[in-house]
Design a protein around this motif. Structure first.
Motif, PDB file in Angstrom:
ATOM      1  N   ASN A 114       0.815  -1.222   0.000  1.00 55.27           N
ATOM      2  CA  ASN A 114       0.000   0.000   0.000  1.00 55.27           C
ATOM      3  C   ASN A 114       0.844   1.266   0.000  1.00 55.27           C
ATOM      4  O   ASN A 114       0.603   2.190   0.784  1.00 55.27           O
ATOM      5  N   SER A 115       1.826   1.304  -0.897  1.00 53.35           N
ATOM      6  CA  SER A 115       2.708   2.478  -0.950  1.00 53.35           C
ATOM      7  C   SER A 115       2.734   3.153  -2.318  1.00 53.35           C
ATOM      8  O   SER A 115       2.843   4.374  -2.396  1.00 53.35           O
ATOM      9  N   LEU A 116       2.647   2.379  -3.403  1.00 57.59           N
ATOM     10  CA  LEU A 116       2.814   2.991  -4.717  1.00 57.59           C
ATOM     11  C   LEU A 116       1.726   4.010  -5.033  1.00 57.59           C
ATOM     12  O   LEU A 116       1.983   5.002  -5.725  1.00 57.59           O
ATOM     13  N   HIS A 117       0.520   3.794  -4.531  1.00 53.24           N
ATOM     14  CA  HIS A 117      -0.543   4.762  -4.802  1.00 53.24           C
ATOM     15  C   HIS A 117      -0.436   6.014  -3.921  1.00 53.24           C
ATOM     16  O   HIS A 117      -1.105   7.009  -4.179  1.00 53.24           O
ATOM     17  N   ILE A 118       0.412   5.957  -2.898  1.00 56.16           N
ATOM     18  CA  ILE A 118       0.661   7.131  -2.058  1.00 56.16           C
ATOM     19  C   ILE A 118       1.827   7.954  -2.615  1.00 56.16           C
ATOM     20  O   ILE A 118       1.810   9.182  -2.589  1.00 56.16           O
ATOM     21  N   SER A 156     -14.487   0.683  -7.381  1.00 62.09           N
ATOM     22  CA  SER A 156     -13.993   1.119  -6.081  1.00 62.09           C
ATOM     23  C   SER A 156     -12.551   1.617  -6.178  1.00 62.09           C
ATOM     24  O   SER A 156     -12.176   2.596  -5.512  1.00 62.09           O
ATOM     25  N   ASN A 157     -11.728   0.991  -7.018  1.00 52.84           N
ATOM     26  CA  ASN A 157     -10.353   1.445  -7.187  1.00 52.84           C
ATOM     27  C   ASN A 157     -10.289   2.740  -7.992  1.00 52.84           C
ATOM     28  O   ASN A 157      -9.438   3.604  -7.731  1.00 52.84           O
ATOM     29  N   ILE A 158     -11.187   2.881  -8.970  1.00 55.69           N
ATOM     30  CA  ILE A 158     -11.262   4.132  -9.726  1.00 55.69           C
ATOM     31  C   ILE A 158     -11.668   5.278  -8.801  1.00 55.69           C
ATOM     32  O   ILE A 158     -11.075   6.366  -8.825  1.00 55.69           O
ATOM     33  N   ASP A 159     -12.655   5.043  -7.952  1.00 58.23           N
ATOM     34  CA  ASP A 159     -13.107   6.066  -7.001  1.00 58.23           C
ATOM     35  C   ASP A 159     -12.010   6.386  -5.978  1.00 58.23           C
ATOM     36  O   ASP A 159     -11.805   7.550  -5.614  1.00 58.23           O
ATOM     37  N   PHE A 160     -11.322   5.347  -5.514  1.00 60.36           N
ATOM     38  CA  PHE A 160     -10.232   5.545  -4.551  1.00 60.36           C
ATOM     39  C   PHE A 160      -9.124   6.391  -5.159  1.00 60.36           C
ATOM     40  O   PHE A 160      -8.582   7.293  -4.521  1.00 60.36           O
ATOM     41  N   SER A 161      -8.794   6.122  -6.416  1.00 63.09           N
ATOM     42  CA  SER A 161      -7.762   6.903  -7.091  1.00 63.09           C
ATOM     43  C   SER A 161      -8.169   8.365  -7.208  1.00 63.09           C
ATOM     44  O   SER A 161      -7.351   9.273  -6.974  1.00 63.09           O
TER      45      SER A 161
END
Length: 210
Positions: A114-118, A156-161
């Motif tokens: 859970n780091s690359l998207h941060i 859900s991943n699109i919304d999270f992004s």
């Protein structure tokens, strides 16, 4: 400080507690005994502590940004049944910290969750470069988290992004094609893509021969 399962953590992450077992069920196949692992962005150390409890022969090097390093070190000191090396400060975009990591003994595996998207995309590319520099031929890089797939859109991943980008335009859930391309340019082959709970994945890249 949060109490969970009769264990006290600083910077406790509920998600890390939920996903540690599913990750380990897959990751262990890539971590034979006596493997040396570098973890980027260790957070509270929940994964490091759990994985080394499952395989005490793992040699696990935790890293964190400077503002989270002390809490991580306290967790490892107080909650580990085995000896961890001292936590290293690591910002993948800081050449000084990267050089300190490179000066350590080589690693068999680079792991992050859970780091690359941060990170910014420049940070992701720097992470890939670090993987190339610290892993030998045949070494593996394991990455857990959400990713975007053109042929398998997950709302859900699109919304999270989109939510991440509202907070920081440089963050965001990464496109799997771009991640694969970045690793390929650093000399890695895309070894495996494992589906995980809650629309996450565990990606495995293997460093190829030069």
């Amino acid at each position: 400080m949060v109490i969970n399962d009769q264990t006290t953590y600083l910077n406790y992450a509920p998600a890390a507690d939920r996903n540690k077992q599913p990750i380990w069920q897959v990751l262990q196949a890539y971590l034979p005994s006596n493997q040396s692992v570098l973890e980027v962005a260790s957070g509270s150390g929940q994964h490091a502590l759990y994985f080394t409890q499952q395989n005490p022969q793992l040699r696990w090097q935790c890293t964190e940004l400077s503002d989270a390093r002390d809490a991580l070190q306290i967790n490892l000191n107080e909650l580990s049944v085995s000896k961890f090396p001292p936590v290293k400060t690591l910002d993948v975009l800081n050449d000084y910290f990267v050089s300190e990591i490179k000066a350590l003994a080589s690693f068999d595996c680079l792991y992050t969750s859970n780091s690359l998207h941060i990170m910014s995309w420049d940070g992701c590319l720097a992470f890939m470069s670090l993987a190339s520099q610290v892993l030998p031929e045949g070494g593996v890089c394991a990455i857990y988290g959400p990713f975007l797939y053109d042929d398998q859109p997950v709302q859900s991943n699109i919304d999270f992004s989109a939510w991440l980008k509202e907070r920081n335009p440089e963050s965001g859930v990464r496109d799997i094609k771009e991640v694969e391309k970045g690793f390929r340019e650093e000399g890695f082959e895309f070894l495996a893509d494992h589906a995980m709970p809650a629309n996450n994945r565990l990606l495995i890249f293997k460093k190829s021969s030069n």
